[in-house]
Motif scaffolding. Structure first.
Motif, mmCIF file in Angstrom:
data_model
loop_
_atom_site.group_PDB
_atom_site.id
_atom_site.type_symbol
_atom_site.label_atom_id
_atom_site.label_comp_id
_atom_site.label_asym_id
_atom_site.label_seq_id
_atom_site.Cartn_x
_atom_site.Cartn_y
_atom_site.Cartn_z
ATOM 1 N N ALA A 256 0.809 -1.223 0.000
ATOM 2 C CA ALA A 256 0.000 0.000 0.000
ATOM 3 C C ALA A 256 0.839 1.269 0.000
ATOM 4 N N SER A 257 2.159 1.140 0.165
ATOM 5 C CA SER A 257 3.019 2.312 0.289
ATOM 6 C C SER A 257 3.705 2.651 -1.030
ATOM 7 N N ASP A 258 4.270 3.868 -1.079
ATOM 8 C CA ASP A 258 5.079 4.295 -2.221
ATOM 9 C C ASP A 258 6.571 4.237 -1.898
ATOM 10 N N LEU A 259 6.890 4.177 -0.620
ATOM 11 C CA LEU A 259 8.274 4.105 -0.156
ATOM 12 C C LEU A 259 8.279 3.450 1.214
ATOM 13 N N ALA A 260 9.255 2.559 1.439
ATOM 14 C CA ALA A 260 9.433 1.940 2.756
ATOM 15 C C ALA A 260 10.740 2.445 3.367
ATOM 16 N N VAL A 261 10.677 2.855 4.625
ATOM 17 C CA VAL A 261 11.842 3.395 5.332
ATOM 18 C C VAL A 261 12.139 2.508 6.540
ATOM 19 N N HIS A 262 13.405 2.114 6.668
ATOM 20 C CA HIS A 262 13.826 1.261 7.784
ATOM 21 C C HIS A 262 14.989 1.941 8.506
ATOM 22 N N LEU A 263 14.778 2.246 9.778
ATOM 23 C CA LEU A 263 15.804 2.869 10.613
ATOM 24 C C LEU A 263 16.427 1.783 11.488
ATOM 25 N N LEU A 264 17.699 1.511 11.263
ATOM 26 C CA LEU A 264 18.396 0.444 11.982
ATOM 27 C C LEU A 264 19.437 1.035 12.921
ATOM 28 N N ASP A 265 19.830 0.256 13.911
ATOM 29 C CA ASP A 265 20.816 0.705 14.886
ATOM 30 C C ASP A 265 21.752 -0.458 15.198
ATOM 31 N N SER A 266 22.724 -0.207 16.043
ATOM 32 C CA SER A 266 23.655 -1.278 16.425
ATOM 33 C C SER A 266 22.944 -2.345 17.262
ATOM 34 N N ILE A 267 21.840 -1.952 17.892
ATOM 35 C CA ILE A 267 21.016 -2.904 18.653
ATOM 36 C C ILE A 267 19.788 -3.222 17.814
ATOM 37 N N PRO A 268 19.491 -4.488 17.544
ATOM 38 C CA PRO A 268 18.415 -4.821 16.608
ATOM 39 C C PRO A 268 17.006 -4.651 17.153
ATOM 40 N N GLY A 269 16.823 -4.620 18.477
ATOM 41 C CA GLY A 269 15.488 -4.449 19.036
ATOM 42 C C GLY A 269 14.850 -5.756 19.468
ATOM 43 N N ARG A 270 13.520 -5.831 19.348
ATOM 44 C CA ARG A 270 12.770 -6.978 19.869
ATOM 45 C C ARG A 270 12.841 -8.187 18.940
ATOM 46 N N GLU A 271 12.949 -9.374 19.547
ATOM 47 C CA GLU A 271 12.910 -10.620 18.778
ATOM 48 C C GLU A 271 11.478 -10.936 18.384
ATOM 49 N N GLU A 277 15.410 -16.131 16.105
ATOM 50 C CA GLU A 277 16.616 -15.897 15.316
ATOM 51 C C GLU A 277 16.558 -14.546 14.575
ATOM 52 N N PHE A 278 15.364 -13.957 14.557
ATOM 53 C CA PHE A 278 15.198 -12.695 13.833
ATOM 54 C C PHE A 278 14.577 -11.633 14.737
ATOM 55 N N TRP A 279 14.788 -10.389 14.369
ATOM 56 C CA TRP A 279 14.218 -9.249 15.060
ATOM 57 C C TRP A 279 13.216 -8.562 14.130
ATOM 58 N N TYR A 280 12.223 -7.879 14.709
ATOM 59 C CA TYR A 280 11.181 -7.256 13.892
ATOM 60 C C TYR A 280 11.766 -6.258 12.889
ATOM 61 N N SER A 281 12.686 -5.407 13.321
ATOM 62 C CA SER A 281 13.250 -4.398 12.418
ATOM 63 C C SER A 281 14.013 -5.059 11.268
ATOM 64 N N GLN A 282 14.763 -6.101 11.580
ATOM 65 C CA GLN A 282 15.514 -6.814 10.548
ATOM 66 C C GLN A 282 14.577 -7.523 9.575
ATOM 67 N N ARG A 283 13.572 -8.212 10.114
ATOM 68 C CA ARG A 283 12.683 -8.996 9.259
ATOM 69 C C ARG A 283 11.876 -8.091 8.329
ATOM 70 N N GLN A 284 11.442 -6.945 8.829
ATOM 71 C CA GLN A 284 10.686 -6.025 7.984
ATOM 72 C C GLN A 284 11.557 -5.480 6.853
ATOM 73 N N THR A 285 12.817 -5.242 7.142
ATOM 74 C CA THR A 285 13.749 -4.812 6.087
ATOM 75 C C THR A 285 13.879 -5.894 5.020
ATOM 76 N N GLN A 286 13.986 -7.157 5.459
ATOM 77 C CA GLN A 286 14.125 -8.277 4.522
ATOM 78 C C GLN A 286 12.863 -8.454 3.676
ATOM 79 N N ILE A 287 11.707 -8.323 4.296
ATOM 80 C CA ILE A 287 10.450 -8.474 3.554
ATOM 81 C C ILE A 287 10.352 -7.426 2.449
#
Length: 503
Positions: A256-271, A277-287
């Motif tokens: 539904a979007s025109d652009l996806a933005v992913h803000l990552l840090d040295s700490i990946p956040g919640r599993e 084995e994956f974190w929400y921020s990482q998995r959304q970037t991969q998707i």
């Protein structure tokens, strides 16, 4: 149509015709010059000519003329009213009826008279008129002082249009009006319904991915900045928290979007629940990497990937930065937290411009007029000529320092193929420095500029006055400086050159 949804006009100017009277030797009255300056400054703020619609009546009426249908219609179809308050305004039954009519209309439409503590009636004081003499509709407003009175009891004179004080007040007025315009509810049908057969462009949608706790506050600030710029933000995933439902919801948001933005840090956040084995921020970037949707991935400039403890997350970030994690083209940016909003906005505007081109402007040539404040009337006149000949002019804001506003200049250069510099009253040194800055942007960012033009406006100049030695782009001189009104022969040749396609 105006840029304000649901209205034919963004602004209605209410004034007394006596205030537009010309002194001996004057070609244009003060109100007309005010209108021209306001038009140019708002065009520059918006970035395009002719889009912001201003209604003003330049007919010469006397006291016997009745309140006619065209004025009443203009009031009903306008989003904002500017009242040019003066003794002439106060004495005019005509003006009082205009402001009364607008106030009644605004109080009864879907938006209301007040938007975010700002009145839709803007009070511009041409003289230091005592508060108790103002029309009652202006009570509660402070007013913009376009006069030179510094004392409470001093009547004062209306500011000269070419004065520094006038320019400062115009800038304050422009900013206030712009804030009103952008705060109007999006998509409200308040005054006039969309004309049958006209298409409305979709709002540009940005998906903001999940972040680690360390980035939640910056993310909120970024979303606020993006919404102020008129972008729709898609967010709020997770929930759902389980791996499969989460994946489906993210894919839906991305589609539904025109652009996806992913803000990552040295700490990946919640599993992810059920998939540690994956974190929400990482998995959304991969998707998103698995989709064809434009994608911007950001990492703080100070992050040392080599020092990240988790080996799988470290490898993931290394792959993103090197481009080896996917065959898809995406934007990977390292910068400070304070600059990321500007980075996203600049990239989104480039994508939005491309979409608009595909939507309605595929056949229309677009050019950028770069002008200094002292030459903005020349830019306005040239813009009108270009619009009449089916060429869309964009206008870039100016500064006394030619190296300022370079990021905005670059953003607008990415949308056009022809760049026109206005050379009238501005110094040759300012012009050449500005052209040099633009050329550097083209080389650095590979912008699609095909031609440079220098449009020489009055006072009189010779073609040889401007000698530029560079081989990257040909500089075309268009000399209309010998004529107060644009020379038709010069204009005709200029239009042919602009419309010529490069092989």
């Amino acid at each position: 149509m105006a840029i304000t949804p649901g209205y034919d006009y963004d602004i209605f100017i209410s004034y007394a015709h006596v205030d537009n009277s010309k002194f001996p030797g004057q070609e244009e009255g003060w109100i007309q010059l005010f209108f021209q300056n306001l038009t140019i400054m708002l065009d520059k703020r918006y970035g395009r000519s002719g889009e912001i619609k201003i209604w003003w009546d330049n007919r010469n009426f006397d006291g016997s003329v009745v309140f006619d249908n065209s004025i009443e219609d203009g009031i009903k179809k306008s989003a904002i009213m500017i009242c040019l308050n003066s003794p002439g305004y106060i004495q005019s039954d005509y003006c009082r009826k205009e402001v009364e009519s607008f106030k009644n209309k605004a109080e009864n439409d879907n938006v209301g008279l007040i938007i975010d503590n700002r009145s839709r009636i803007v009070n511009v004081l041409l003289n230091n008129v005592p508060f108790e003499e103002w029309p009652t509709e202006l009570s509660g407003t402070t007013g913009f002082p376009f006069h030179d009175s510094k004392e409470k009891d001093f009547f004062g004179n209306t500011l000269e249009v070419n004065s520094v004080e006038f320019r400062k007040e115009m800038q304050s007025l422009r900013d206030a009006i712009w804030q009103l315009l952008v705060q109007f509810p999006k998509g409200e049908s308040t005054a006039v319904t969309e004309k049958q057969g006209e298409s409305s462009e979709k709002t540009f949608k940005i998906y903001m991915g999940e972040v680690a706790d360390t980035l939640r506050t910056p993310r909120k600030r970024i979303i606020y900045e993006l919404e102020k710029k008129g972008f729709d933000i898609l967010e709020g995933v997770p929930p759902p928290f389980d791996a499969e439902s989460h994946k489906e919801k993210v894919a839906e948001m991305i589609a539904a979007s025109d652009l996806a933005v992913h803000l990552l840090d040295s700490i990946p956040g919640r599993e992810i629940d059920g998939d540690p084995e994956f974190w929400y921020s990482q998995r959304q970037t991969q998707i998103t990497l698995e989709s064809e949707k434009p994608q911007l991935i950001w990492l703080p400039s100070e992050t040392d990937i080599s020092k990240i403890e988790d080996p799988s997350y470290r490898t993931f970030l290394e792959g993103l930065e090197s481009g080896k994690v996917s065959q898809k083209a995406y934007e990977f940016i390292r910068s400070s937290k304070s600059s990321i909003a500007r980075e996203i906005i600049a990239y989104a505007k480039q994508l939005e411009a491309k979409r608009k081109n595909d939507f309605v402007e595929t056949e229309q040539l677009k050019v950028l007029l770069d002008t200094h404040f002292t030459d903005q009337l020349h830019a306005l006149n040239l813009s009108k000529m270009l619009l009449e000949n089916h060429i869309q002019p964009y206008i870039n804001p100016q500064e006394d320092d030619p190296r300022k506003n370079i990021n905005l200049l670059g953003d607008r250069m990415s949308q056009v193929k022809k760049l026109i510099f206005i050379y009238g009253n501005v110094s040759k040194e300012w012009l050449t420095e500005r052209m040099s800055a633009a050329l550097q942007l083209i080389v650095t960012n590979d912008y699609p500029i095909e031609d440079f033009y220098v449009y020489m406006a009055p006072p009189t100049k010779n073609d040889t006055d401007l000698l530029i030695n560079q081989k990257f782009l040909k500089v075309n001189i268009v000399n209309s400086s010998r004529d107060v009104v644009i020379n038709k022969g010069v204009l005709a040749k200029f239009l042919v050159d602009l419309k010529a396609q490069k092989l």
